[in-house]
Design an enzyme around this catalytic site. Structure first.
Site, short mmCIF file in Angstrom:
data_model
loop_
_atom_site.label_atom_id
_atom_site.label_comp_id
_atom_site.label_asym_id
_atom_site.label_seq_id
_atom_site.Cartn_x
_atom_site.Cartn_y
_atom_site.Cartn_z
CG ASN A 37 -8.22 2.69 0.45
OD1 ASN A 37 -8.07 3.65 -0.29
ND2 ASN A 37 -8.17 1.44 0.00
CD GLU A 74 -2.81 -1.10 -0.09
OE1 GLU A 74 -3.30 -0.05 -0.51
OE2 GLU A 74 -2.94 -2.19 -0.69
CD1 TRP A 89 -13.51 12.34 -13.52
CD2 TRP A 89 -11.84 13.01 -12.21
NE1 TRP A 89 -12.48 12.75 -14.33
CE2 TRP A 89 -11.43 13.15 -13.56
CE3 TRP A 89 -10.93 13.38 -11.21
CZ2 TRP A 89 -10.18 13.64 -13.94
CZ3 TRP A 89 -9.68 13.86 -11.58
CH2 TRP A 89 -9.32 13.99 -12.93
CD1 TRP A 94 -10.59 11.92 -5.40
CD2 TRP A 94 -12.58 11.54 -6.37
NE1 TRP A 94 -11.57 12.13 -4.46
CE2 TRP A 94 -12.80 11.91 -5.02
CE3 TRP A 94 -13.68 11.24 -7.17
CZ2 TRP A 94 -14.08 12.00 -4.47
CZ3 TRP A 94 -14.96 11.32 -6.62
CH2 TRP A 94 -15.14 11.69 -5.29
CD1 TRP A 111 -17.24 14.51 -16.64
CD2 TRP A 111 -18.07 12.71 -15.61
NE1 TRP A 111 -16.26 13.55 -16.63
CE2 TRP A 111 -16.74 12.43 -16.00
CE3 TRP A 111 -18.78 11.70 -14.95
CZ2 TRP A 111 -16.11 11.20 -15.76
CZ3 TRP A 111 -18.16 10.49 -14.71
CH2 TRP A 111 -16.86 10.24 -15.11
CD1 TRP A 118 -1.51 -0.05 -3.79
CD2 TRP A 118 -1.97 1.16 -5.63
NE1 TRP A 118 -2.19 -0.84 -4.68
CE2 TRP A 118 -2.49 -0.13 -5.81
CE3 TRP A 118 -2.13 2.11 -6.64
CZ2 TRP A 118 -3.17 -0.50 -6.97
CZ3 TRP A 118 -2.81 1.74 -7.80
CH2 TRP A 118 -3.32 0.45 -7.95
C1 LIG Z 1 -10.82 8.61 -3.92
C2 LIG Z 1 -9.59 8.44 -3.05
C3 LIG Z 1 -8.92 9.55 -2.57
C4 LIG Z 1 -7.77 9.40 -1.78
N1 LIG Z 1 -7.13 10.52 -1.32
C5 LIG Z 1 -6.00 10.39 -0.59
C6 LIG Z 1 -5.30 11.53 -0.10
O1 LIG Z 1 -5.66 12.68 -0.37
N2 LIG Z 1 -4.21 11.33 0.68
C7 LIG Z 1 -3.75 10.07 0.98
O2 LIG Z 1 -2.75 9.95 1.71
N3 LIG Z 1 -4.37 8.98 0.51
C8 LIG Z 1 -5.48 9.09 -0.25
N4 LIG Z 1 -6.12 7.97 -0.70
C9 LIG Z 1 -5.52 6.65 -0.45
C10 LIG Z 1 -5.98 5.94 0.83
O3 LIG Z 1 -7.36 5.97 0.94
C11 LIG Z 1 -5.36 6.52 2.10
O4 LIG Z 1 -3.97 6.67 1.93
C12 LIG Z 1 -5.60 5.60 3.30
O5 LIG Z 1 -6.97 5.44 3.52
C13 LIG Z 1 -4.92 6.17 4.52
O6 LIG Z 1 -5.20 5.40 5.64
P1 LIG Z 1 -4.03 4.66 6.43
O7 LIG Z 1 -2.93 5.60 6.71
O8 LIG Z 1 -4.67 3.97 7.58
O9 LIG Z 1 -3.56 3.61 5.33
P2 LIG Z 1 -2.87 2.19 5.45
O10 LIG Z 1 -3.82 1.20 4.88
O11 LIG Z 1 -2.33 1.92 6.79
O12 LIG Z 1 -1.67 2.32 4.39
C14 LIG Z 1 -0.41 2.89 4.75
C15 LIG Z 1 -0.08 4.06 3.85
O13 LIG Z 1 0.01 3.64 2.48
C16 LIG Z 1 -0.47 4.67 1.63
N5 LIG Z 1 -1.65 4.19 0.91
C17 LIG Z 1 -2.54 3.26 1.32
N6 LIG Z 1 -3.48 3.05 0.37
C18 LIG Z 1 -3.17 3.88 -0.65
C19 LIG Z 1 -3.76 4.13 -1.92
N7 LIG Z 1 -4.86 3.49 -2.35
N8 LIG Z 1 -3.21 5.08 -2.71
C20 LIG Z 1 -2.09 5.75 -2.32
N9 LIG Z 1 -1.49 5.54 -1.12
C21 LIG Z 1 -2.02 4.62 -0.32
C22 LIG Z 1 -0.87 5.83 2.52
O14 LIG Z 1 0.20 6.74 2.59
C23 LIG Z 1 -1.12 5.16 3.85
O15 LIG Z 1 -0.96 6.01 4.95
C24 LIG Z 1 -7.28 8.09 -1.49
C25 LIG Z 1 -7.97 6.98 -1.99
C26 LIG Z 1 -9.11 7.14 -2.76
C27 LIG Z 1 -9.83 5.92 -3.27
#
Ligand SMILES: Cc1cc2nc3c(=O)[nH]c(=O)nc-3n(C[C@H](O)[C@H](O)[C@H](O)COP(=O)(O)OP(=O)(O)OC[C@H]3O[C@@H](n4cnc5c(N)ncnc54)[C@H](O)[C@@H]3O)c2cc1C
Length: 466
Positions: free
Chosen positions: A338, A271, A356, A379, A303, A274
């Site tokens: 997420n 993650e 979007w 997004w 849209w 990502w």
């Molecule tokens: C529509 C949408 C908008 C989002 N906007 C943001 C945003 O503005 N800022 C943001 O940090 N993340 C964003 N994310 C990704 C993700 O949702 C969050 O990083 C995550 O929910 C953060 O929670 P956590 O720290 O507990 O993640 P964990 O699950 O503990 O993951 C650890 C770290 O990995 C990174 N990560 C995890 N999932 C993703 C992912 N899908 N994409 C990119 N990085 C990821 C983050 O830095 C996160 O803190 C978005 C996802 C979606 C679908």
């Protein structure tokens, strides 16, 4: 900024070292849709950083540069006033930031001052990761393979040591006086109870996650009712903790293994990858910073423009419980799980059939972890306009998503209290078959799903064909 030996022009006397600088760019922040949650959280972290640097006798100064275009000259003026001989900063990848940094580099070079740039926003320098044909990756899985191969060569996450204490009088926090009262009301409203500032807080949260929850991450991460993820994203977004520290902590809990061992650790690191991938995409396709879709053909999608639908979505009043729970979690806490981010984003694009970009901007304005690359990537994935996006014909059904990932409706009840007296089966029932007591004050769905779905599919097919 590196400070030349013998300079004695700042109040605190020391004869060599660095000055930390924080550039305040409120106009630019506004342009970038940064909301009060994110700004106040960032300032809280800057204050905590200034205190820690103060303990090391490193003063932190503030420079006002309303726009990024003002920043290079403002920094130069400061550097000259303090007889500094070099400027150090970490790379950022969005187009405005790149332009600002290139202009600063040019200006400093013209005055004979050194500029040293570092890669620190990502574990690896993702600008250097390329396919066999020397292209940027547009698909995550092969990117991740290349990332892991490069990481294995490097051997560890490359955590950088903390700065050493500088000689001279302790500066404490005197250098940042005047920041404390800034935006007092916004600060009070920005949930400092949930999001205290500082690297030490971030490290503590990371350590607790690695110790207690990372092992179950693979099983729990998709369930918003469970505290199964790290919730470290706000700290990563403002740079209070580095992704290197995160990956290293996870590896340390897995005997240093990246590919094998605890599946929760392997999944969690993927993650974090990502996050690196979406920065790689920004570098390879900077047009995504200019409100453009990654897939150009999807820019022709018509849209719909329906204020009632957008406002219902933003207020958490769509009539779809999981969507409303997510939007209210965002409004109340500045963060959203997420799985739910994916559900609400896809709901805006595919059910409400709204652009979007409106959802992307709304997220930025309300998220405490607002991060352009991850937000835009998330997004565009959800709207099927981006890299490695969900195929346009795969449209989440938010009701079945809720049933699967919030089976006991625990998360929904927490954020949509008007449904708290209902059973999970009642909450997850098809909206047309809701047999709810009349006393429940909850809206009917904003749209008829099946009808909009046909329009969305037809529109995607049209632009694909054209
Ligand atoms: C529509 C949408 C908008 C989002 N906007 C943001 C945003 O503005 N800022 C943001 O940090 N993340 C964003 N994310 C990704 C993700 O949702 C969050 O990083 C995550 O929910 C953060 O929670 P956590 O720290 O507990 O993640 P964990 O699950 O503990 O993951 C650890 C770290 O990995 C990174 N990560 C995890 N999932 C993703 C992912 N899908 N994409 C990119 N990085 C990821 C983050 O830095 C996160 O803190 C978005 C996802 C979606 C679908």
């Amino acid at each position: 900024m590196a400070h030349r030996r013998g300079a004695n022009d700042i109040a605190i006397g020391y004869d060599e070292g660095v000055i930390a600088v924080f550039v305040v760019s409120p106009w630019q922040w506004e342009q970038h849709d940064w909301g009060a949650m994110r700004i106040q959280f960032m300032l809280r972290n800057v204050r905590a950083l200034a205190e820690r640097l103060g303990d090391l006798n490193i003063p932190m100064l503030r420079v006002n540069a309303p726009t990024f275009a003002d920043a290079p000259q403002a920094l130069l003026t400061l550097a000259q006033a303090h007889h500094c001989n070099a400027l150090y900063f970490n790379d950022e990848y969005e187009v405005n930031e790149l332009e600002r940094d290139a202009a600063a580099e040019k200006l400093f070079a013209a005055k004979g001052l050194a500029v040293k740039r570092f890669c620190d926003q990502t574990v690896l320098d993702v600008s250097q990761i390329r396919t066999g044909e020397d292209r940027f990756y547009s698909v995550f899985t092969p990117f991740q393979r290349a990332w892991r191969a490069a990481f294995a060569k490097q051997g560890d996450a490359g955590v950088v040591a903390s700065p050493r204490k500088q000689r001279g009088e302790p500066v404490g926090v005197r250098a940042v006086e005047g920041w404390r009262g800034e935006g007092a009301e916004e600060e009070a409203n920005s949930r400092p109870d949930l999001w205290p500032g500082g690297e030490l807080v971030a490290q503590k949260r990371l350590a607790a996650f690695v110790e207690k929850r990372i092992a179950g991450y693979g099983d729990n991460r998709d369930f918003p009712g469970i505290n199964g993820t790290s919730i470290i994203s706000p700290y990563l977004a403002v740079g209070a903790i580095s992704p290197r520290q995160c990956v290293q902590a996870a590896l340390d809990a897995n005997d240093g293994q990246l590919e094998r061992g605890a599946s929760g650790v392997v999944k969690w690191i993927s993650e974090v990858v990502w996050r690196e991938f979406y920065r790689h995409v920004l570098i390879g396709w900077p047009r995504v910073c200019r409100n453009r879709a990654f897939k150009p053909e999807t820019e022709k999608i018509r849209w719909e423009d329906d204020e009632r639908r957008f406002e219902g979505w933003a207020a958490g009043r769509t009539g779809i419980p999981i969507v409303d729970a997510g939007m209210r979690q965002l409004a109340q806490t500045g963060w959203m799980h997420n799985r739910v981010r994916m559900i609400v984003a896809m709901y805006l694009a595919k059910d409400l059939f709204l652009d979007w970009r409106r959802g992307e901007a709304h997220f930025m304005r309300h998220l405490v972890d607002g991060d352009f690359a991850s937000n835009n990537g998330g997004w565009q994935w959800s709207a099927s306009t981006g890299t490695d996006a969900a195929p346009y014909f795969r449209i989440f059904n938010p009701m079945t998503q809720a049933e699967k990932f919030d089976p006991d409706a625990e998360y929904i009840r927490r954020f949509v209290p008007e449904l708290a007296s209902l059973t999970a089966d009642q909450i997850h029932a098809d909206p047309d078959e809701r047999l709810w007591p009349r006393t429940i004050d909850y809206p009917r769905p904003l749209v008829e799903r099946a009808k909009v779905r046909d329009r969305v599919l037809a529109e995607f097919q049209r632009v694909k064909g054209g």
